[in-house]
Scaffold this motif. Structure first.
Motif: not given
Length: 413
Positions: A116, A169, A174, A177-178, A187
Motif C-alpha cells: 500500500h 495506514f 483504512p 482504501k485499496e 478494498t
C-alpha cells in the motif's frame, strides 16, 4: 494433659531453642515449599493452555485436514495419493449432518506480498468464510465482515489485523482504501480486534483476511488440497461425539476418513495435563526426599530433647503424670515443630510459585502472562503431610520419653 496445654508446652520448647528449631524444620520447609511451588506452576501451565485455547476459539475446537502421509499396518508411512480432497462444499454438508457441531468454517492461509503506497511486506493472507469470526473468537473492531453473497461473487475485499493497520495506514481510517495482494487490488472493509502476540496467536495481527472463494479464484486456481476445516463442538463434553459425526460425514463425502486427520484442542489440553502431572510427580518425588530428611531431623532433635529433659520427665511422673501424658506432650511438640515448618513452607512455596510465573512470563515465554495458580488443595495436602511427618517421626522419641521410670529419670544428671 489437655491438648491445648501440650501445644503451649511445645511452642515454649520451640521458643527456648529458636535457632535449633529453625534448622530442624529446614528440611520440612524446603520439601513443602517445593511441593506447593511445583503443583502451582504445573497448574498454571494447564490454566494457560485453556486461556490460549479460548483466544483462538475455545476448548471445543476441531480441525480437519488432509494427511500428507498415511501410516501402514507395519508402522511405516506412505505418501497419501488418495484423489479425494476437502472441498468448500463439504462445509455445508458437515454443518447439516453433524448436530454436535455448533459452527464451522473453511479456511486456508499462504504468504503473499501485500503493498500500500510505499509499504511492501510479505504477510499471511487467509481465505475464510463468514463464520470465521465465531469459530476463531476473533471479531471485527471497526468496519464489517463480508457476507456469503460477497464471497459467492468472489469480491476483491479484505479485512486487516491491527499490526497491518498500524504499518500500512499509520492508524488512519483504512475503510474503503485499496491495498494490493500480489498484483490484485483489494478494498479494505474492516479492521480486526487486536489479538496480541501470545503463544497461540503470534502473528495473527499481521494477517490479511479475504473471502475463501476469492482466494481460490485469484491465487489458487485448479490446485487441490488447500482447504482446512475448523469447527466448534456444542460443548467440551461433545467434542468426541462431534468428531465421530464428522468422520461419518467424510465417509459419505470421500469414501473413507482414514485419508484425513482430525485434531482437537481437547486432546492437546489432555496431553499438556498429562505431561504436567508427570513433571509434578517427578519433582514431587525429589521434594519428598527433603521431607524425609526433615522428618529424620525432627526425630533426631526430639531424641536430644528427651535426653535434655529427662529430669523434667522424672519430676512430672513423680507428681502423678501418666505415661500417656508424657507421650502426648512430646508427640505434640514434634507435630507443632513439623506443622510450623509446613506453614512456613506453604508461604514460601506460594511466593516461589508467583515468582516463577513472573520469570516465565518475562524471560522464557514473553507476554504469556503465566498464571501461577496457588492450589488450596496442594496447600491443605502439604499441611496434612507435615502433620503426619510430625506424628510418624515423633512417635519413637515420645514413646521413649513415656517409658522412663521416675527413679531412672531423677537419677539422670
Amino acid at each position: 494433659m489437655q491438648i491445648t496445654q501440650g501445644v503451649s508446652v511445645g511452642l515454649a520448647a520451640l521458643r527456648r531453642n529458636k535457632l535449633r528449631s529453625v534448622l530442624t524444620t529446614l528440611g520440612i520447609i524446603i520439601g513443602i515449599a517445593a511441593v506447593v511451588a511445583v503443583v502451582s506452576v504445573g497448574g498454571g501451565a494447564e490454566h494457560l493452555i485453556l486461556i490460549e485455547m479460548e483466544r483462538i476459539g475455545g476448548a471445543g475446537m476441531i480441525v480437519c485436514f488432509r494427511k500428507d502421509h498415511i501410516r501402514r499396518e507395519d508402522g511405516s508411512y506412505r505418501e497419501n495419493k488418495h484423489p479425494e480432497y476437502i472441498e468448500y462444499e463439504d462445509l455445508a454438508f458437515i454443518l447439516e449432518t453433524c448436530p454436535s457441531l455448533k459452527t464451522a468454517t473453511a479456511q486456508s492461509g499462504m504468504p503473499r506480498r501485500v503493498s500500500h503506497r510505499h509499504v511492501n511486506q510479505s504477510l499471511q493472507v487467509h481465505g475464510v468464510t463468514p463464520t470465521f469470526q465465531d469459530v476463531n473468537n476473533w471479531y471485527v473492531k471497526t468496519g464489517r465482515f463480508f457476507t456469503n453473497e460477497e464471497m459467492d461473487r468472489r469480491e476483491p475485499i479484505c479485512l486487516i489485523g491491527s499490526e497491518v493497520h498500524k504499518d500500512f495506514f499509520q492508524m488512519d481510517d483504512p475503510i474503503g482504501k485499496e491495498m494490493k495482494i500480489d498484483r490484485e487490488r483489494f478494498t479494505v472493509i474492516g479492521v480486526m480486534e487486536e489479538k496480541g502476540n501470545m503463544m497461540a496467536t503470534e502473528g495473527w495481527d499481521n494477517r490479511v483476511i479475504i473471502p475463501l472463494l476469492t482466494m481460490g479464484t485469484r491465487f489458487i486456481g485448479q490446485r487441490k488440497g488447500w482447504i482446512v476445516l475448523f469447527g466448534q463442538a456444542e460443548s467440551y463434553e461433545k467434542v468426541e461425539q462431534a468428531v465421530a459425526e464428522i468422520k461419518v460425514a467424510f465417509r459419505q463425502l470421500h469414501g473413507d476418513e482414514k485419508y484425513f486427520d482430525f485434531f482437537t484442542a481437547k486432546e492437546m489440553i489432555k496431553q499438556v495435563g498429562n505431561v504436567s502431572r508427570i513433571v509434578q510427580v517427578l519433582l514431587g518425588a525429589v521434594a519428598s526426599i527433603a521431607l524425609f530428611v526433615g522428618g529424620i531431623g525432627i526425630m533426631n532433635i526430639m531424641l536430644v530433647s528427651v535426653t535434655e529433659r529427662t529430669r523434667e520427665i522424672g519430676l512430672r511422673k513423680a507428681i502423678g503424670a501418666k505415661r500417656t501424658d508424657i507421650l502426648i506432650q512430646f508427640l505434640i511438640e514434634a507435630i507443632v515443630l513439623s506443622i510450623c515448618g509446613g506453614l512456613i513452607g506453604i508461604f514460601i512455596g506460594s511466593g516461589l510459585a508467583t515468582g516463577s510465573g513472573w520469570i516465565i512470563s518475562t524471560f522464557l515465554i514473553k507476554d504469556a502472562a503465566w498464571p501461577a495458580i496457588v492450589s488450596v488443595k496442594a496447600a491443605v495436602i502439604a499441611f496434612c503431610v507435615s502433620a503426619c511427618i510430625g506424628i510418624f517421626f515423633g512417635i519413637y522419641p515420645a514413646n521413649k520419653a513415656s517409658r522412663l521410670t521416675p527413679t531412672e529419670a531423677l537419677r539422670h544428671v
